[in-house]
Write a protein that holds these residues in place. Structure first.
Motif, short mmCIF file in Angstrom:
data_model
loop_
_atom_site.label_atom_id
_atom_site.label_comp_id
_atom_site.label_asym_id
_atom_site.label_seq_id
_atom_site.Cartn_x
_atom_site.Cartn_y
_atom_site.Cartn_z
N VAL A 1 -14.08 -22.78 23.20
CA VAL A 1 -14.04 -21.69 22.88
C VAL A 1 -12.59 -21.20 23.57
O VAL A 1 -12.22 -21.41 24.55
CB VAL A 1 -15.08 -20.75 23.84
N LEU A 2 -11.91 -20.35 22.54
CA LEU A 2 -10.52 -19.49 23.05
C LEU A 2 -11.00 -18.24 23.25
O LEU A 2 -11.62 -17.52 22.46
CB LEU A 2 -9.69 -19.91 21.82
N MET A 3 -10.32 -17.77 24.23
CA MET A 3 -10.54 -16.32 24.63
C MET A 3 -9.15 -15.66 24.61
O MET A 3 -8.24 -16.03 25.11
CB MET A 3 -11.27 -16.03 25.78
N GLY A 4 -9.14 -14.42 24.03
CA GLY A 4 -7.79 -13.64 23.92
C GLY A 4 -7.78 -12.35 24.57
O GLY A 4 -7.67 -11.27 23.63
N PRO A 5 -8.03 -12.31 25.76
CA PRO A 5 -8.03 -10.86 26.35
C PRO A 5 -6.82 -10.01 26.61
O PRO A 5 -6.59 -9.02 26.88
CB PRO A 5 -8.84 -10.93 27.63
N SER A 6 -5.80 -10.88 26.46
CA SER A 6 -4.34 -10.45 27.00
C SER A 6 -3.79 -8.90 26.54
O SER A 6 -3.68 -8.95 25.41
CB SER A 6 -3.45 -11.53 26.59
N ARG A 7 -3.74 -8.02 27.58
CA ARG A 7 -3.27 -6.75 27.39
C ARG A 7 -3.96 -5.87 26.26
O ARG A 7 -3.57 -4.91 25.82
CB ARG A 7 -1.57 -6.93 26.76
#
Length: 283
Positions: free
Chosen positions: A220-226
């Motif tokens: 799983v990849l997560m992309g919470p950045s900014r």
């Protein structure tokens, strides 16, 4: 909690996903991305930033030529290729870090692979250009990241129900793509799409329930950045002011089992991931 060992394969390479947290560094060669649009628009700027990402510990560099922010202006296939291919070609000659191309267009994906990319990061999970993307994935045996960006069904608006609906969507996409490409699911990674057609409660639920996605047998990849949901919590309207909030979200994602975190602020997030990974894997 022990993390079930998985792996992500792309062409003749793979990364083990068994508790180690990997960093995907963002390299947007766009004038209008929500946080860093225009910063790396020239070839020299993009190449320099790619080298910085590699030098500072990126495990994957994600090159994108079309913004996916709300209200973005679509670009042609030809323009997207013009933006990403020279960057990918040059970086792939100079660094050993795997390169992914952030696109939902099959022609862009193929041009990027021929230039040296080995991973496709598709925000549409292969649905924008289905026949073409299947053909490219099958021909080149590339790793593919499938992101959820579809509207959630009316009966899945509550946070936990939204997470279950996303997991069901991923299962359907995996079944379809594995059958169509003849590839095992080791070639696929899942991104639940934080910030894409999701409200605050749904974004938080995606993080809290990310184990449901990993239970499907893919990293799983997560992309919470900014992302803007962090601004709603902290009150910071400027994406550049959300680094600490990103750190908190990234740490939570790693402790809960995320394999890859996609980030803008790589140096800062490297330390965050090292500490979160140490906590997550402690006896």
């Amino acid at each position: 909690m022990p993390i079930a060992p998985l792996a992500f394969r792309f062409q003749d390479r793979h990364i083990p996903c068994d508790g180690k947290a990997y960093l995907m560094g963002i390299l947007n060669v766009t004038p209008d991305s929500f946080s860093d649009g225009g910063q790396f628009i020239s070839l020299d700027q993009a190449i320099a930033h790619g080298h910085d990402l590699a030098r500072n510990g990126a495990h994957i560099i994600d090159v994108g030529g079309e913004s996916t922010r709300p209200g973005h202006i679509p670009v042609s296939t030809e323009e997207e290729i013009r933006r990403v291919v020279p960057v990918i070609r040059e970086l792939s000659r100079k660094i050993s870090v795997p390169i992914s191309v952030d696109t939902s267009k099959a022609a862009v994906a193929e041009a990027a692979i021929r230039a040296g990319a080995s991973i496709i990061n598709d925000v549409s999970a292969g649905e924008n250009d289905p026949d073409g993307m299947i053909a490219v994935i099958k021909k080149y045996r590339v790793g593919t990241i499938l992101m959820h960006s579809q509207p959630l069904p009316p009966d899945a608006q509550r946070g936990d129900l939204a997470a279950h609906a996303i997991a069901a969507y991923f299962q359907q996409r995996l079944d379809s793509l594995c059958t169509a490409t003849g590839l095992d699911k080791v070639f696929f990674m899942l991104d639940p799409g934080i910030g894409f057609r999701k409200d605050l409660a749904q974004n938080l639920a995606v993080i809290k329930h990310l184990g449901d996605f990993r239970a499907l047998g893919c990293p799983v990849l997560m992309g919470p950045s900014r992302k803007s949901f962090l601004g709603r919590i902290t009150g910071h309207d400027n994406p550049q002011d959300r680094i600490w909030a990103t750190a908190a979200a990234a740490a939570a994602c790693v402790v809960l089992g995320a394999d890859v975190i996609r980030v803008h602020d790589l140096c800062e997030m490297r330390d965050v991931l090292l500490v979160a990974e140490a906590i997550a894997t402690a006896d």
